[in-house]
Design a protein around this motif. Structure first.
Motif, PDB file in Angstrom:
ATOM      1  N   LYS A 256      59.153 -34.241 -44.770  1.00 15.29           N
ATOM      2  CA  LYS A 256      57.977 -34.064 -43.913  1.00 15.29           C
ATOM      3  C   LYS A 256      56.705 -33.970 -44.748  1.00 15.29           C
ATOM      4  O   LYS A 256      55.673 -34.562 -44.408  1.00 15.29           O
ATOM      5  CB  LYS A 256      58.150 -32.802 -43.072  1.00 15.29           C
ATOM      6  CG  LYS A 256      57.019 -32.530 -42.100  1.00 15.29           C
ATOM      7  CD  LYS A 256      57.294 -31.262 -41.293  1.00 15.29           C
ATOM      8  CE  LYS A 256      56.128 -30.945 -40.347  1.00 15.29           C
ATOM      9  NZ  LYS A 256      56.394 -29.708 -39.582  1.00 15.29           N
ATOM     10  N   TYR A 260      53.360 -36.639 -44.586  1.00 14.02           N
ATOM     11  CA  TYR A 260      51.977 -36.285 -44.281  1.00 14.02           C
ATOM     12  C   TYR A 260      51.028 -36.494 -45.469  1.00 14.02           C
ATOM     13  O   TYR A 260      49.839 -36.216 -45.362  1.00 14.02           O
ATOM     14  CB  TYR A 260      51.905 -34.854 -43.751  1.00 14.02           C
ATOM     15  CG  TYR A 260      52.386 -34.786 -42.318  1.00 14.02           C
ATOM     16  CD1 TYR A 260      51.627 -35.327 -41.283  1.00 14.02           C
ATOM     17  CD2 TYR A 260      53.632 -34.234 -41.998  1.00 14.02           C
ATOM     18  CE1 TYR A 260      52.077 -35.305 -39.974  1.00 14.02           C
ATOM     19  CE2 TYR A 260      54.085 -34.203 -40.696  1.00 14.02           C
ATOM     20  CZ  TYR A 260      53.301 -34.745 -39.679  1.00 14.02           C
ATOM     21  OH  TYR A 260      53.755 -34.734 -38.380  1.00 14.02           O
ATOM     22  N   TRP A 270      57.018 -44.012 -39.807  1.00 13.74           N
ATOM     23  CA  TRP A 270      57.328 -43.164 -38.651  1.00 13.74           C
ATOM     24  C   TRP A 270      58.830 -43.216 -38.327  1.00 13.74           C
ATOM     25  O   TRP A 270      59.460 -42.197 -38.028  1.00 13.74           O
ATOM     26  CB  TRP A 270      56.516 -43.601 -37.433  1.00 13.74           C
ATOM     27  CG  TRP A 270      55.116 -43.077 -37.411  1.00 13.74           C
ATOM     28  CD1 TRP A 270      53.973 -43.764 -37.707  1.00 13.74           C
ATOM     29  CD2 TRP A 270      54.701 -41.740 -37.096  1.00 13.74           C
ATOM     30  NE1 TRP A 270      52.875 -42.936 -37.591  1.00 13.74           N
ATOM     31  CE2 TRP A 270      53.289 -41.694 -37.211  1.00 13.74           C
ATOM     32  CE3 TRP A 270      55.376 -40.585 -36.728  1.00 13.74           C
ATOM     33  CZ2 TRP A 270      52.557 -40.538 -36.972  1.00 13.74           C
ATOM     34  CZ3 TRP A 270      54.655 -39.426 -36.482  1.00 13.74           C
ATOM     35  CH2 TRP A 270      53.259 -39.413 -36.608  1.00 13.74           C
ATOM     36  N   LEU A 273      60.803 -41.005 -40.617  1.00  9.45           N
ATOM     37  CA  LEU A 273      60.683 -39.589 -40.282  1.00  9.45           C
ATOM     38  C   LEU A 273      61.508 -39.244 -39.047  1.00  9.45           C
ATOM     39  O   LEU A 273      62.272 -38.259 -39.052  1.00  9.45           O
ATOM     40  CB  LEU A 273      59.216 -39.230 -40.047  1.00  9.45           C
ATOM     41  CG  LEU A 273      58.926 -37.752 -39.749  1.00  9.45           C
ATOM     42  CD1 LEU A 273      59.233 -36.894 -40.973  1.00  9.45           C
ATOM     43  CD2 LEU A 273      57.482 -37.559 -39.308  1.00  9.45           C
ATOM     44  N   VAL A 274      61.373 -40.020 -37.985  1.00  5.15           N
ATOM     45  CA  VAL A 274      62.102 -39.753 -36.739  1.00  5.15           C
ATOM     46  C   VAL A 274      63.605 -39.825 -36.989  1.00  5.15           C
ATOM     47  O   VAL A 274      64.375 -38.954 -36.545  1.00  5.15           O
ATOM     48  CB  VAL A 274      61.681 -40.750 -35.636  1.00  5.15           C
ATOM     49  CG1 VAL A 274      62.540 -40.563 -34.386  1.00  5.15           C
ATOM     50  CG2 VAL A 274      60.203 -40.576 -35.284  1.00  5.15           C
ATOM     51  N   TYR A 277      64.832 -36.781 -39.058  1.00  6.18           N
ATOM     52  CA  TYR A 277      64.956 -35.591 -38.213  1.00  6.18           C
ATOM     53  C   TYR A 277      66.251 -35.633 -37.398  1.00  6.18           C
ATOM     54  O   TYR A 277      67.018 -34.674 -37.354  1.00  6.18           O
ATOM     55  CB  TYR A 277      63.771 -35.505 -37.253  1.00  6.18           C
ATOM     56  CG  TYR A 277      62.507 -34.898 -37.824  1.00  6.18           C
ATOM     57  CD1 TYR A 277      62.557 -33.795 -38.680  1.00  6.18           C
ATOM     58  CD2 TYR A 277      61.246 -35.403 -37.485  1.00  6.18           C
ATOM     59  CE1 TYR A 277      61.399 -33.228 -39.189  1.00  6.18           C
ATOM     60  CE2 TYR A 277      60.080 -34.837 -37.985  1.00  6.18           C
ATOM     61  CZ  TYR A 277      60.165 -33.757 -38.841  1.00  6.18           C
ATOM     62  OH  TYR A 277      59.013 -33.188 -39.338  1.00  6.18           O
ATOM     63  N   GLU A 285      62.237 -31.827 -33.261  1.00  5.87           N
ATOM     64  CA  GLU A 285      61.201 -32.367 -34.142  1.00  5.87           C
ATOM     65  C   GLU A 285      61.157 -33.896 -34.076  1.00  5.87           C
ATOM     66  O   GLU A 285      60.090 -34.497 -34.154  1.00  5.87           O
ATOM     67  CB  GLU A 285      61.456 -31.912 -35.581  1.00  5.87           C
ATOM     68  CG  GLU A 285      61.208 -30.439 -35.834  1.00  5.87           C
ATOM     69  CD  GLU A 285      62.397 -29.570 -35.453  1.00  5.87           C
ATOM     70  OE1 GLU A 285      63.355 -30.091 -34.851  1.00  5.87           O
ATOM     71  OE2 GLU A 285      62.358 -28.351 -35.757  1.00  5.87           O
ATOM     72  N   ALA A 289      57.869 -35.917 -33.027  1.00  5.70           N
ATOM     73  CA  ALA A 289      57.293 -36.959 -33.886  1.00  5.70           C
ATOM     74  C   ALA A 289      57.178 -38.278 -33.126  1.00  5.70           C
ATOM     75  O   ALA A 289      56.207 -39.029 -33.300  1.00  5.70           O
ATOM     76  CB  ALA A 289      58.159 -37.138 -35.134  1.00  5.70           C
TER      77      ALA A 289
END
Length: 561
Positions: A256, A260, A270, A273-274, A277, A285, A289
């Protein structure tokens, strides 16, 4: 070329060239002359290139065949047809085109030869690819890179290294291919040696990225971070490599933080990250996101959707899963195998087995994940007979069951009371060359215990190749208590007590289990003594958590259960 092989599963292309040409011209490349009377090699090359970019390799071969049969042949069209063969991994079509290039005297063309050898190695025909390479009178650095890529893709580092040493000229692609090849095979030592040898003028963002990705893919995030921090410039791919690498190690917080720091994240970032998670169980989360991603103007693709469906499945959020399904249809997101698997899994885990089966039955292609989703979903929701039926259908298909499949089927047999079927299923693992794990034995012990066949269950535990865990002991003890078999209950107590004494590891799980066993056996003094041991040693039990959806509000509670 045999058009029949190319038309499979392509409705609307059975009357080529009329329907096929009309479709491709109108939908893929409307600028081309509709009557097709004027043959412009450049324009037709652009058409074939456009078809390839839209992932229509079969149509490329159909068009090429049509051009050739109507006398519209040009050497510039051949590489595109060969690229289509490579995408389809079609050895038959590659060899037909190879024969044609010899007949037309264009086999010496460097672009044709390079495309041909690429088509061969992508069809797992490395020997044929090397014959083409050796017979080429002229080779450029792209040709050498293509042959090098073939060896590396097929895991032949020895021949790749030999070819690399023979190259008189190397490009940045050459170095990146070699570094990536060693990294994919887990040889980061030689990958790093090569990286350090890259000439300064060729060490660009791609070579740096390949090095970082190699470390991240092999789980060495400390060194990956070290190289990452030294990069003079970064692209979006290397950011995603770092995020995915941390997530694979379960270090979601670092992932994370990396995300950022990205100046301008793209959709791939993206998705990383998704997905990270969801894979680590941070499903709330992941969904959060997903919402933020959309609010910033990024529409989801099939990769995003697959991760979001996984999050919905883990949380049991059927309503949101249905919203995602609607989004797939409204946004025209490609229904590939992963998205369809995600839908089946989501509906099955959320208890909507009707929709899960509807999607499952409409799928023309199924992999083991899809079969496992429908089998485990049926078993999870008490439809044990249906789970067995799906298992038998899977056995009859081209997709063979794996360890996850057998675990789901054994669980279904245990809960459905299908003792004979469970024993038969367990025995089949050897047929598929699968090794039964502790969970498989646990299910079988549970199955025999529920059926009152305690002696068989006990003998199974004694003969297990691995040490029984808490679940196995718990299943056997529970069965012995239900069927009032105090002899086996005492044996379990003695074995667990001995395990606690012999381990000397201070593992709190042993003490907690032993305390619970004493309590179930009405040996309250011993249970209390073990509780005091646990408290004196400072062991802490993770509080249980539960959540309840009330309208649009989620209420969560925790308790020391």
């Amino acid at each position: 070329m045999r058009e029949g092989n190319l038309n499979q599963n392509r409705p609307g292309f059975t009357h080529f060239p009329q329907l096929a040409m009309s479709f491709i011209k109108n939908n893929l490349y409307p600028e081309i002359n509709q009557n097709g009377s004027e043959f412009n090699p450049t324009k037709y090359s652009l058409l074939l290139k456009h078809c390839l970019s839209k992932n229509y390799p079969r149509e490329v071969l159909l068009l090429y065949t049509h051009f050739r049969r109507n006398g519209l042949y040009h050497v510039g069209l051949v590489p595109f047809a060969l690229k289509a063969c490579a995408l389809l991994a079609s050895v038959y079509s590659s060899r037909l085109l190879h024969t044609e290039t010899i007949k037309n005297g264009v086999e010496s063309d460097v672009y044709v030869g390079t495309s041909l050898l690429s088509a061969y190695w992508k069809s797992k025909c490395l020997t044929d690819a090397r014959k083409v390479f050796d017979s080429m009178p002229v080779r450029n650095v792209v040709t050498w890179n293509a042959m090098l890529g073939g060896y590396l893709a097929n895991g032949d580092l020895g021949l790749a290294s030999l070819l690399f040493e023979q190259m008189s000229a190397r490009s940045d692609v050459t170095w990146s291919e070699m570094i990536g090849g060693f990294a994919r095979n887990g040889d980061m030592v030689n990958a790093r040696v090569l990286f350090e040898k890259v000439p300064a003028q060729l060490r660009n963002v791609v070579t740096w990225t390949v090095m970082v990705d190699g470390y991240a893919s092999n789980g060495d995030m400390e060194v990956a971070r070290e190289v990452f921090e030294k990069m003079p410039e970064r692209n979006n791919f290397v950011w995603s490599s770092m995020i995915s690498g941390y997530c694979k190690k379960g270090r979601v917080k670092e992932a994370k933080e990396i995300f950022y720091q990205i100046p301008e994240p793209n959709l791939v970032n993206w998705n990383s990250l998704v997905s990270g998670y969801a894979q680590n169980g941070f499903c709330e989360e992941a969904l959060e996101a997903f919402e933020v991603m959309q609010s910033r103007g990024f529409g989801p693709d099939e990769f995003t959707i697959t991760s979001v469906l996984s999050a919905c499945a883990q949380l049991g959020l059927l309503d949101m899963g249905k919203e995602v399904h609607t989004m797939i249809n409204n946004k025209g997101i490609k229904l590939n195998l992963f998205v369809l698997n995600g839908l089946v899994d989501m509906y099955a885990k959320c208890g909507d087995l009707n929709n899960a089966r509807l999607i499952f039955e409409e799928m023309t292609q199924r992999n083991d994940s899809c079969w496992n989703a429908i089998i485990s979903g049926s078993a999870m929701h008490g439809q044990c007979k249906e789970a067995l039926e799906f298992f038998h259908r899977m056995e009859a298909s081209s997709e063979k069951p794996n360890c996850v499949t057998f675990l789901s089927v054994l669980s279904a047999c245990a809960h459905g009371g299908f003792v004979a079927e469970g024993l038969e299923t367990f025995a089949k693992m050897e047929k598929y060359k699968l090794t039964a794990g502790i969970q498989h034995y646990g299910c079988l012990v549970d199955l025999l215990g529920r059926a009152g066949r305690l002696k068989e269950a006990c003998d199974l535990v004694k003969g297990m190749p691995t040490k029984p865990n808490d679940s196995v002991w718990g299943a056997l003890l529970g069965a012995s208590r239900i069927h009032l078999d105090t002899e086996i209950a005492e044996w379990v107590l003695n074995e667990v007590r001995k395990d606690c004494s012999d381990s000397g590891s201070g593992d709190d799980a042993h003490y907690v289990l032993l305390s619970n066993i004493y309590a179930v056996s009405d040996q309250w003094e011993n249970a209390e003594r073990m509780r005091r041991v646990i408290m004196n040693k400072g062991f802490k039990k993770t509080p249980g958590r539960s959540s309840l959806m009330l309208g649009s509000t989620e209420t969560e509670s925790s308790a020391n259960l």
